[in-house]
Enzyme design. Structure first.
Site, PDB file in Angstrom:
ATOM      1  N   ASP A 677       0.829  -1.204   0.000  1.00 47.04           N
ATOM      2  CA  ASP A 677       0.000   0.000   0.000  1.00 47.04           C
ATOM      3  C   ASP A 677       0.867   1.260   0.000  1.00 47.04           C
ATOM      4  O   ASP A 677       0.613   2.211  -0.738  1.00 47.04           O
ATOM      5  CB  ASP A 677      -0.903  -0.054   1.244  1.00 47.04           C
ATOM      6  N   LYS A 681       1.601   4.314  -2.844  1.00 48.88           N
ATOM      7  CA  LYS A 681       1.468   5.754  -2.567  1.00 48.88           C
ATOM      8  C   LYS A 681       2.717   6.519  -3.011  1.00 48.88           C
ATOM      9  O   LYS A 681       2.608   7.585  -3.628  1.00 48.88           O
ATOM     10  CB  LYS A 681       1.212   5.981  -1.075  1.00 48.88           C
TER      11      LYS A 681
END
Ligand code: ADP
Ligand code: ASP
Ligand code: MG
Length: 814
Positions: A677, A681
Site C-alpha cells: 500500500d 502511494k
C-alpha cells in the site's frame, strides 16, 4: 373582440374542456370572443397513424379508429347532460362514420395523397369544435359554432397550404359583422381551397387560424392558451430552470418559434404583426399565471430573450474548387431546393466560397441529395465539386434577442460555454438581422447544450455538479452525509449545487434524474435495480448532464478499469481507489491524457494521506515551476498505528488484530503490512513529480519474516504473526536499544524510490508522529534544506470522505 385559442392538451379531456369553458365564460363577460380550438390532444397523430396503416393495407388502422371513436364519445358522455346526449352523440357518430368511410377508401385503394390526408386530419378539429360548442351551450353560454372551412381559403398545397388573404379576410369580416352571439366557436387548422377541397394549415396550425381571425376582425388581443405559462427562456421540458419571458417583441417571438419553440406556430405572428395586435400566451392549467406578452417593442432589454432548438436536422456540405468565384452558384443550389419545397434552416458559407453548408430536416435528406446531385451533375462529373457530404442526427440550437447586435462577446461566450462542456459545434450561423446566433450540434448533446447555455445566460450562475457515486460503505456513506450537511452552505457561499444523481452499493443501483433525496438514499438504494456496471455507464452517458462526476469509493480493480470509459464521455472521475494510479505507467498516462483531451478532471487526492492536501500541493509546486528532488514520508496510517502501539506488553499479533477491529487496516491486513500500500502511494507521488516509474521499480524492504510473506490466506498469515513473535520482538528491542522508534518510511530520491521499516531517532520529524497520522517532507529546488512539510490524520473514513469532497469542490471551482 378577443380571440382565444386552446391547443390540443387544453382540450384533451372533459376535465380540461371544463377549464376551457370557465376561461371563455370569464372572458365573455368583458367582450365578445372568438374561440379557436385544436383537435383533442393526440387525435391528429392518431388520425395520421390510422391513415398511414390503412394506406399500407394494414387492418390495424381500425384499432386507431376505435381509439378515436372512444375518446370522442366518452368526452360527449362526460360533458353533456344525459337528457341532451342522444342528438349530440348522433351527430358525432355521423362524423365518425364519415371518417371511417374515408379510411376504408384509403385501405381499399392503398393510396394516401396529401389531399386525402387533409380530409382525414380535418375530422379532429371538426369534432372537437362541435363537441365543445355544444358543451358551452349546455353550460348556458351564448355560443355558436362556425366552421372555419367556410372562412379560411387556401391554395392547393395540401397539408401545408398557404392562406389566400383576400377572400379569407372578406369572409371573416362578413361573418362577424352579421354574428350576434357572444361566443363564436371555430375549429383551428382546417381550411378550404378555392375549388372547395378540404385543406389544412400545417401541423400546429390552429395558432395560425386564430391569428388570421384576430387580424381580420381587428381584435384587441390574441390569447394562445396552452399547457405552459408562456414562452419560456428555453423549452421547459428540457431545461428545468427555464422561466416564462414576461414580454418579448414580435421579431423575437418569431425567431424563437422558427428555431423550434413549438409553443407558437411560426406563421402565427405575421397577420397580427401587421395590425399590431398583441399576443398573450397563457396557461389553461394555471390561468392566474401572467404568461408572455408579445408586442411590437418589448420593455425587456436583456440582449438575449431565449434559447431554442430544432431536432432531427441533417447537415449537408458541398465543397470543391468549382464553386470558387462562380456567380449564381448559391442561387442554383437554393433555387433547386426551393423548387422541391425543401426548407433550409441554416446556411454557412466559408468566406473563400470553397464550401457551403446547409441544415435541413432529416426527412428531406433523400430528396435533397437527389436534387443537388441532379442540379450539379456536370460539376460533379468533372470532379470540380466533391460528392455531397451528409451528416444526419444533428440539431440546431439558437440564441435569440433583438438587442444582441449591440452587445459584444455574446457569440464568444456561447461557443466557449459549449466548448468547455465538450459540445462539439459542427456549423455556425448568425442571422443577418443579428437577432439570432445558431449552431449545429449533435442530437445527443441537445439537453446539455440547452442547460449550459441557459445557466450561462439566464441563471444566477449557480454551478450544478451531478454525482454518480459508486460505493456507499464506510467512506461513501460518510461522503454522502457530508454532502447532505453542506448542500445549503455550498449554494449560498460557493454557488455550487451538488446533486447525487446515481448511487450504487455492491448489489444495487438507483438513479433519480432530479437528484436523490439524501435523507432516504439507503432505502431507495435497497429498493433499486440490481447493480449492472454497464447499465450504470449507459445511464450516466444517456443523461449527458453537464459537470457529471463519477465518484469511486471502492477499492475494486474492476471499478478502476472503468475510468477511461467515463473520461471519454467527458465525465470527471474522483476516486480514493489507488489501483488505477498505481497500475502500469502507460495506463496512468492514458487516463491523464483522456482527462486533458475530454476536459474532464481526474482527481485522486485521497490516494495519498486521505484528506491531507498532498497531491494538490505537489501539483501546485510543479505547476509553478519547482522541481522535486526528494520525498520522505510516513504514508501508512495503519502501519503507524501498529508500530506506535507495539511494545513489550502488547504483542505484534494483538496490535495488528486491534488495528483491524478499529478499521485502520484494509480487510486484508497483508496489503498494509507487506508495504504494498505504501509502495503504491510513493509511486503515485513520484509519478505526480514527473517520473516514469512502475510498481516493480519501487524497492520494498519488507520487515515480515519469510513465513508471513508466504502465507496464502489471511488466517494463515495472522497465525504466522504469533509463531514469528520473536522476529517482531527482536526488531522492536533493537530500535528501543538505539533510543529510536519504528516507522515505515517511504522515500523517493532523484528518480528512485523505496519503502521499508526504519529506526527513527528522537530529533527526526517522524519521531513524534502519533496514532494514524501521516507526514510528508518535500525537498525541492525551492525547499532544498528545510522541506515543505504536510502532516496530519492520514487514515479514516471521515477524513477520506472529506478529501473526496474537496476534490469534488475543486471541480466545481474550476
Ligand atoms: P398546444 O397543443 O397548446 O398548441 P404545443 O404542444 O403546440 O401546445 O406547444 C406547447 C409546448 O411547446 C410546451 O408544452 C413545450 O413543450 C413546447 N415548447 C418548446 N419551446 C418552448 C418555449 N421556449 N417556451 C414554452 N414552451 C415551449
Ligand atoms: N391539431 C393540429 C396538430 O396537432 C393543429 C394544432 O393543434 O394546432 O398539428
Ligand atoms: Mg401548438
Amino acid at each position: 373582440m378577443k380571440v382565444l385559442k386552446f391547443g390540443g392538451s387544453s382540450v384533451a379531456s372533459s376535465e380540461n374542456i371544463n377549464k376551457v369553458i370557465n376561461i371563455v365564460k370569464e372572458s365573455s363577460y368583458k367582450s365578445n370572443v372568438a374561440v379557436v380550438v385544436s383537435a383533442l390532444g393526440g387525435v391528429t397523430d392518431l388520425l395520421l397513424k390510422a391513415g398511414e396503416l390503412a394506406c399500407k393495407a394494414d387492418e390495424s388502422y381500425k384499432e386507431q379508429f376505435n381509439l378515436i371513436e372512444k375518446r370522442h364519445l366518452n368526452v360527449v358522455r362526460e360533458l353533456i347532460p344525459v337528457n341532451a346526449q342522444s342528438s349530440i352523440l348522433g351527430e358525432v357518430k355521423k362524423k365518425l362514420n364519415k371518417l371511417e368511410t374515408t379510411l376504408e377508401g384509403v385501405f381499399l385503394i392503398n393510396e394516401l395523397s396529401n389531399k386525402t390526408s387533409d380530409k382525414l386530419v380535418s375530422f379532429g378539429e371538426l369534432l372537437s369544435s362541435y363537441i365543445i360548442s355544444e358543451a358551452m351551450i349546455h353550460n348556458s353560454l351564448d355560443a355558436v359554432l362556425k366552421n372555419s372551412q367556410e372562412l379560411v381559403v387556401t391554395n392547393e398545397d395540401f397539408s401545408n397550404a398557404s392562406v389566400l388573404f383576400k377572400p379569407t379576410n372578406q369572409n371573416i369580416a362578413n361573418y362577424f359583422a352579421e354574428n350576434n352571439h357572444k361566443i363564436v366557436m371555430l375549429p383551428g387548422f382546417v381550411a378550404t381551397t378555392e375549388k372547395g377541397e378540404q385543406s389544412t394549415l400545417g401541423r400546429g396550425g390552429s395558432d395560425y387560424t386564430a391569428a388570421i381571425i384576430a387580424a381580420a376582425t381587428n381584435s384587441s388581443i390574441l390569447e394562445i392558451w396552452t399547457d405552459v405559462s408562456g414562452m419560456y427562456t428555453a423549452n421547459p421540458k428540457f431545461v428545468r430552470e427555464a422561466f416564462p419571458i414576461k414580454d418579448i417583441s414580435y421579431q423575437e417571438a418569431m425567431e424563437l418559434s422558427h428555431f423550434g419553440a413549438k409553443v407558437l406556430y411560426p406563421p402565427t405572428i405575421h397577420p397580427v404583426l401587421a395590425k399590431q395586435i398583441p399576443i398573450c400566451i397563457k396557461n389553461t392549467f394555471d390561468a392566474k399565471a401572467e404568461g408572455t406578452l408579445i408586442t411590437k417593442i418589448s420593455s425587456n432589454t436583456n440582449p438575449i430573450k431565449g434559447i431554442s432548438h430544432i431536432e432531427n436536422m441533417a447537415l449537408l456540405t458541398l465543397e470543391g474548387s468549382g464553386m470558387v468565384g462562380i456567380p449564381g452558384f448559391s442561387k442554383r443550389l437554393f433555387g433547386a431546393l426551393s423548387d422541391k419545397k425543401i426548407s433550409v434552416s441554416l446556411i454557412t458559407q466559408a468566406s473563400s466560397e470553397h464550401s457551403i453548408c446547409i441544415a435541413i430536416d432529416n426527412k428531406d435528406v433523400a430528396l435533397a441529395e437527389n436534387t443537388i446531385n441532379n442540379e450539379f451533375n456536370f460539376e460533379l462529373d468533372r470532379q470540380v465539386i466533391d460528392p455531397l457530404v451528409i451528416e444526419e442526427n444533428n440539431a440546431i440550437i439558437a440564441l435569440v434577442g433583438d438587442h444582441m447586435k449591440s452587445h459584444q462577446g455574446i457569440s464568444g461566450k456561447m461557443f466557449s460555454t459549449l466548448g468547455k462542456n465538450n459540445v462539439n459545434i459542427r456549423a455556425i450561423a448568425q442571422g443577418a438581422s443579428e437577432k439570432n446566433i445558431s449552431a449545429v450540434i449533435a442530437h445527443k448533446d441537445i439537453k446539455k447544450a440547452l442547460n449550459v447555455l441557459h445557466a450561462e445566460f439566464f441563471e444566477n450562475q449557480t454551478k450544478q455538479l451531478n454525482l454518480f457515486v459508486v460505493g456507499v460503505g464506510n467512506v461513501g456513506g460518510k461522503l454522502i452525509e457530508q454532502i447532505k450537511q453542506q448542500q445549503a452552505y455550498l449554494i449560498e457561499n460557493l454557488k455550487l449545487q451538488i446533486r447525487v444523481i446515481g448511487v450504487t452499493n455492491s448489489r444495487k443501483m438507483f438513479f433519480n434524474e432530479d437528484g436523490i433525496d439524501l435523507d432516504s438514499y439507503k432505502n431507495q438504494l435497497e429498493n433499486g435495480e440490481d447493480l449492472n456496471l454497464d447499465l450504470f455507464h449507459k445511464k450516466v452517458t444517456a443523461l449527458n448532464y453537464r459537470n457529471s462526476i463519477f465518484v469511486d469509493n471502492t477499492a475494486s480493480a474492476d471499478i478502476s478499469e472503468l475510468y477511461a470509459d467515463y473520461l471519454k464521455e467527458s465525465v470527471s472521475v474522483v476516486t480514493c481507489n489507488k489501483i488505477a494510479c498505481s497500475s502500469s505507467f502507460s495506463n496512468y498516462k492514458h487516463l491523464k491524457s483522456l482527462s486533458r483531451g475530454y476536459n474532464a478532471p481526474f482527481l485522486f487526492e485521497t490516494n495519498v494521506g486521505a484528506g491531507l492536501p498532498i497531491i494538490d500541493t505537489l501539483k501546485n509546486l510543479i505547476a509553478s515551476g519547482d522541481k522535486v528532488t526528494k520525498i520522505q514520508a510516513v504514508l501508512s496510517g495503519s502501519l503507524n498505528f501498529v508500530f506506535n502501539n507495539f511494545n513489550e506488553e502488547n504483542s505484534f499479533y494483538n496490535v495488528v488484530e486491534q488495528a483491524g477491529v478499529e478499521g485502520y487496516t484494509e480487510p486484508d491486513p497483508r496489503i498494509d503490512l507487506s508495504g504494498v500500500d505504501v509502495a503504491r502511494k510513493i509511486l503515485i507521488l513520484a509519478r505526480e513529480s514527473g517520473n516514469k516509474l512502475d510498481l516493480e521499480d519501487i524497492e520494498n524492504n519488507s520487515f515480515l519474516p519469510k513465513a508471513s510473506l508466504e502465507a496464502d490466506l489471511v488466517p494463515e498469515f495472522m497465525e504466522t504473526l504469533k509463531t514469528e513473535a520473536a522476529h517482531f520482538e527482536a526488531i522492536y528491542k533493537k530500535a528501543a536499544a538505539n533510543n529510536c522508534r519504528l516507522k515505515f518510511v517511504a522515500e523517493y530520491n532523484n528518480g528512485a524510490a523505496n519503502v521499508g521499516l526504519q529506526e527513527i531517532p528522537s530529533d527526526h520529524p517522524f519521531y513524534n508522529l502519533d496514532g494514524s497520522d501521516n507526514i510528508v517532507l518535500f525537498f525541492t529546488e525551492r525547499y532544498p534544506v528545510q522541506p515543505l512539510i504536510i502532516k496530519g490524520a492520514g487514515a479514516g473514513a471521515d477524513v477520506t470522505a472529506s478529501g473526496l469532497f474537496a476534490d469534488i469542490i475543486r471541480i466545481g471551482n474550476n
